[in-house]
Write a protein that holds these residues in place. Structure first.
Motif: not given
Length: 160
Positions: A146-148, A152-153, A157-159
């Motif tokens: 879940i942390v991974k 990734v999410e 979002h930052s991209m």
């Protein structure tokens, strides 16, 4: 002049004329009110008769359906390989606590808002059937997975 009584003419007094005029007007008013009530009563009787016919038709239809339903076998609601997904508020709260996630993080994993997560936990609402598989998937995952997913999410979002 001659006396009016001697001529056979009976003169009525003002009070007598007034009384007869009031009586005539009262009868006319009562007649109009009674006519209105009669027509309303007739309309109500017609409405009641129509409702009774409808109830009889619905009862007949219900009787036919119950007979037809008794003759049929009850099919299984779910195919043999498919499991029914349920939502329990307590289980959802303990899952979020166990995973150490905020409501916003949990909501982003499921695809809902943090407010929806709070409403589910407070019992104000329940998740839609389309959201239950995502919750079931989270139950089967480990914290590290879940942390991974969250990382990734966050990167995606930052991209943007």
């Amino acid at each position: 002049m001659t006396d009016p009584e001697k001529l056979g003419i009976v003169m009525t007094s003002f009070a007598g004329q007034f009384r007869s005029e009031v009586s005539r007007l009262a009868k006319r008013e009562v007649k109009s009110e009674v006519q209105t009530l009669k027509s309303a009563s007739a309309q109500h009787r017609a409405d009641i008769a129509a409702l009774k016919r409808r109830v009889a038709a619905l009862e007949s239809q219900l009787k036919k359906l119950s007979k037809a339903g008794a003759n049929q076998t009850v099919p299984d609601e779910q195919p043999a390989g498919e499991k029914t997904l349920r939502f329990r508020m307590d289980g959802f709260i303990s899952l979020r606590k166990k995973l150490g996630l905020t409501a916003a993080q949990m909501g982003s994993l499921i695809g809902v808002s943090a407010q929806s997560v709070y409403h589910w936990e407070a019992g104000k609402s329940k998740p839609r059937a389309s959201q239950l598989p995502a919750i079931a998937t989270l139950r089967k995952m480990r914290r590290a997975q879940i942390v991974k997913m969250l990382e990734v999410e966050a990167l995606s979002h930052s991209m943007r």
